[in-house]
Design an enzyme around this catalytic site. Structure first.
Site, mmCIF file in Angstrom:
data_model
loop_
_atom_site.group_PDB
_atom_site.id
_atom_site.type_symbol
_atom_site.label_atom_id
_atom_site.label_comp_id
_atom_site.label_asym_id
_atom_site.label_seq_id
_atom_site.Cartn_x
_atom_site.Cartn_y
_atom_site.Cartn_z
ATOM 1 N N ILE A 162 0.967 -1.094 -0.080
ATOM 2 C CA ILE A 162 -0.059 0.017 -0.084
ATOM 3 C C ILE A 162 0.638 1.165 -0.077
ATOM 4 O O ILE A 162 1.733 1.482 0.852
ATOM 5 C CB ILE A 162 -0.900 0.189 1.111
ATOM 6 N N LYS A 163 0.755 2.156 -0.935
ATOM 7 C CA LYS A 163 1.711 3.246 -1.057
ATOM 8 C C LYS A 163 0.644 4.276 -0.168
ATOM 9 O O LYS A 163 0.322 5.137 -0.610
ATOM 10 C CB LYS A 163 1.863 3.865 -2.340
ATOM 11 N N ALA A 164 1.061 4.077 1.148
ATOM 12 C CA ALA A 164 0.416 4.724 2.219
ATOM 13 C C ALA A 164 1.294 5.806 2.741
ATOM 14 O O ALA A 164 2.542 5.321 3.168
ATOM 15 C CB ALA A 164 -0.454 3.955 3.309
#
Ligand code: PMP
Length: 313
Positions: A162-164
């Site tokens: 997840i590119k969080a």
């Protein structure tokens, strides 16, 4: 006194929030937004490359970035977010309004806006900030890395897929530690002790002519640059392996490079002061860089499907 600021923020002109263009100074987010207070925010960093001959700005692998962006929102259980075509239209509108004729970087964010508790899932706002960003000097000069003592995140804890923004706490710790110790960056190992990735990019090494990179299940972001390099390697008929990588392989590699949208393909000259090859940019790294450069600038017809035009002719 310096007359021109080198702060990229000073180069930002029009930004976009929820499809509306505005000057940066008018783009505000509430301090109560869960995107801020609970890091309920996902993002993408995208590059677009100016081709002077074509008079065109090409966005590199926009579809893949948008697909990953949607997956990040899905995994964080956001709901009622805009669809790919409307985000794409907003990005094009932003670029056209700023009328860039140089290489740029685009930061797209999706976050929970307004107010709410930790697990709130809506409303989702999007923002787009773009600004001129030339290729880094380190593309040719390279960087010196260390192995970080911070462990890379795990898929069962805070999934790196997840590119969080929340995941960048881990990256921040590794990055600051490396810099305080006199290095440019830190390579993190996963819970299994194998090489994972750097704070903001993936790692490749070359041993005996073989290109080697940790697999996508080694606690890494599913990097679009990494994927591009593997496809390019295939067309160049280079042998490549995606597998577990030991720390000590970093110390005896012939070449190492770091890759990501920001870095593109950046030579790593040494790890923990152990030189990669002769400590200079390597032959295979250079070959991949040259190929990559032609592709992103729209000069390789075989990879036209990786680029999207921004200006109508
Ligand atoms: N890993 C991390 C942790 C990153 O932040 C990035 C940069 N987005 C990458 C890898 C490279 O991904 P990409 O090639 O898609 O930019």
């Amino acid at each position: 006194m310096k007359s021109m600021s080198s702060n990229p923020k000073d180069k930002i002109k029009l930004v976009t929030i929820n499809g509306n263009l505005m000057p940066l100074k008018d783009a505000k987010v509430s301090i109560t937004a869960p995107g801020l207070s609970y890091a309920a925010l996902v993002f993408e960093g995208i590059r677009a490359y100016w081709n002077e001959e074509h008079k065109q700005l090409y966005i590199f692998r926009l579809e893949e970035h948008l697909y990953r962006f949607i997956n990040s929102m899905k995994l964080l259980k956001f709901i009622d977010y805009p669809n790919i075509s409307s985000i794409k239209a907003d990005i094009l509108q932003n670029i056209q309004a700023n009328n860039y004729k140089e290489d740029i970087y685009i930061r797209l964010q999706g976050y929970i806006d307004e107010w709410g508790e930790m697990a709130v899932r809506t409303p989702v706002s999007t923002s787009i900030v773009s600004y001129p960003r030339p290729r880094a000097i380190a593309f040719t000069e390279g960087k010196k890395f260390t192995v970080s003592s911070w462990q890379r995140l795990d898929d069962n804890a805070s999934p790196p897929r997840i590119k969080a923004s929340a995941n960048y706490l881990n990256s921040r710790l590794a990055s600051i530690q490396a810099k305080e110790s006199g290095y440019d960056g830190g390579i993190m190992l996963g819970a299994n002790g194998k090489v994972s990735e750097g704070p903001g990019g993936c790692i490749f090494l070359i041993r005996n002519g073989n290109l080697i990179t940790p697999s996508i299940t080694s606690g890494i972001l599913e990097s679009i640059t990494r994927d591009s390099i593997l496809e390019i390697a295939e067309t160049l008929k280079l042998n490549f392996e995606t597998r577990d990588v030991d720390r000590t392989e970093l110390y005896i590699a012939d070449e190492i490079f770091y890759c990501g949208t920001g870095q593109e393909i950046m030579p790593i000259l040494s790890v923990d002061k152990m030189l990669a090859g002769d400590g200079m940019r390597g032959k295979i790294t250079k070959m991949l860089q040259n190929e990559f450069t032609e592709i992103v600038r729209g000069n390789n017809p075989n990879f036209k499907n990786w680029i999207s035009s921004t200006y109508n002719k």
